[in-house]
Design an enzyme around this catalytic site. Structure first.
Site, PDB file in Angstrom:
ATOM      1  N   SER A 144     -31.160  55.163  82.821  1.00 56.58           N
ATOM      2  CA  SER A 144     -30.981  55.925  81.583  1.00 56.58           C
ATOM      3  C   SER A 144     -32.308  55.996  80.851  1.00 56.58           C
ATOM      4  CB  SER A 144     -29.940  55.255  80.680  1.00 56.58           C
ATOM      5  OG  SER A 144     -29.926  55.853  79.400  1.00 56.58           O
ATOM      6  N   TYR A 157     -26.459  47.782  77.153  1.00 53.50           N
ATOM      7  CA  TYR A 157     -26.442  48.860  78.148  1.00 53.50           C
ATOM      8  C   TYR A 157     -27.823  49.053  78.771  1.00 53.50           C
ATOM      9  CZ  TYR A 157     -25.876  53.590  80.061  1.00 53.50           C
ATOM     10  OH  TYR A 157     -25.849  54.690  80.891  1.00 53.50           O
TER      11      TYR A 157
END
Length: 248
Positions: A144, A157
């Site tokens: 990401s 995350y």
């Protein structure tokens, strides 16, 4: 009843392929000529809808439910791909979970859940891929762009995606001599249920303006990057492709 393909047809497994980026990647690879095995965790109906859409468009696909962190289930997923289509050439590991909170407020159970799916899941899927992919294959993991942006609320995350990048770069080197590429795609803000969940419109609009193109990415934008890494990009290896519209 098993489906059979011609020897020329390449085969892809797409985890998390029932919706969002995973589904767009599955449909794009099918349009590129791949036979596709769509893995899903719980969304059987959505996975079958994706299979039907690929079939309607003239492609070949089947669906299989498996927890990506369960090594036996993932082995069964690869078994099915080999039994149905004769082998596996590309693995797109798009399955993942995301829960946002400041580090001080993060529920450790949610941290463990993200670690199990995003880190252990990547390790388990990549382990089977490294053992089974045919020469000329590609492993495509998902990181990401938030890892570089260091946005508040994303610590847990982002930490899991840092692990994904480490696994990706090291595995590329461990597969020396195999003619198998290993890369990761790191999307920026993309209009999926995973991204939009829990965000108000002001937050969504602000994040859409972060890149010079001033819009959210679409699943199809990310699928385009996957198609590149799965097909013509044979000289791209051990890299993280930040598909994010130009966010610095």
């Amino acid at each position: 009843m098993s489906e059979q393909t011609t020897p020329e047809r390449r085969v892809a497994i797409v985890t998390g392929g029932s919706r969002g980026i995973g589904r767009a990647a599955a449909e794009r690879l099918a349009s590129d000529g791949f036979a596709v095995v769509i893995n899903y965790a719980e969304n059987r109906t959505e996975a079958q809808t994706a299979v039907a859409a690929i079939g309607t468009a003239g492609g070949q696909a089947i669906a299989f439910g498996a927890d990506v962190a369960d090594e036996t289930a993932v082995s069964d997923l690869f078994d099915l791909a080999e039994e149905t289509y004769g082998g596996v050439d590309v693995v797109v590991h798009a399955a993942g979970v995301m829960k946002l909170a400041p580090l001080v407020d993060t529920d450790l159970g949610e941290l463990d859940r993200m670690h199990r799916t995003n880190v252990r899941g990547t390790f388990v899927v990549d382990q089977q891929a490294a053992r089974r992919l045919r020469s000329g294959g590609a492993i495509i993991n998902f990181s990401s762009s938030v890892l570089g942006l260091a946005l508040p609320g994303y610590s847990a995350y982002a930490a899991t995606k840092g692990a994904v990048e480490a696994i990706t770069l090291i595995l590329a080197r461990e597969l020396r001599g195999r003619d198998i590429t290993v890369n990761a795609v790191a999307p920026g803000p993309t209009a999926t249920a995973l991204f939009l969940d829990g965000k108000d419109q002001e937050t969504v609009d602000r994040m859409a303006r972060m890149n010079p193109l001033e819009r959210l990415g679409t699943p199809e934008d990310i699928a385009e990057a996957v198609s590149f890494l799965a097909g013509p990009a044979r000289w791209v290896n051990g890299q993280v492709l930040r598909a994010n519209g130009g966010i610095v």
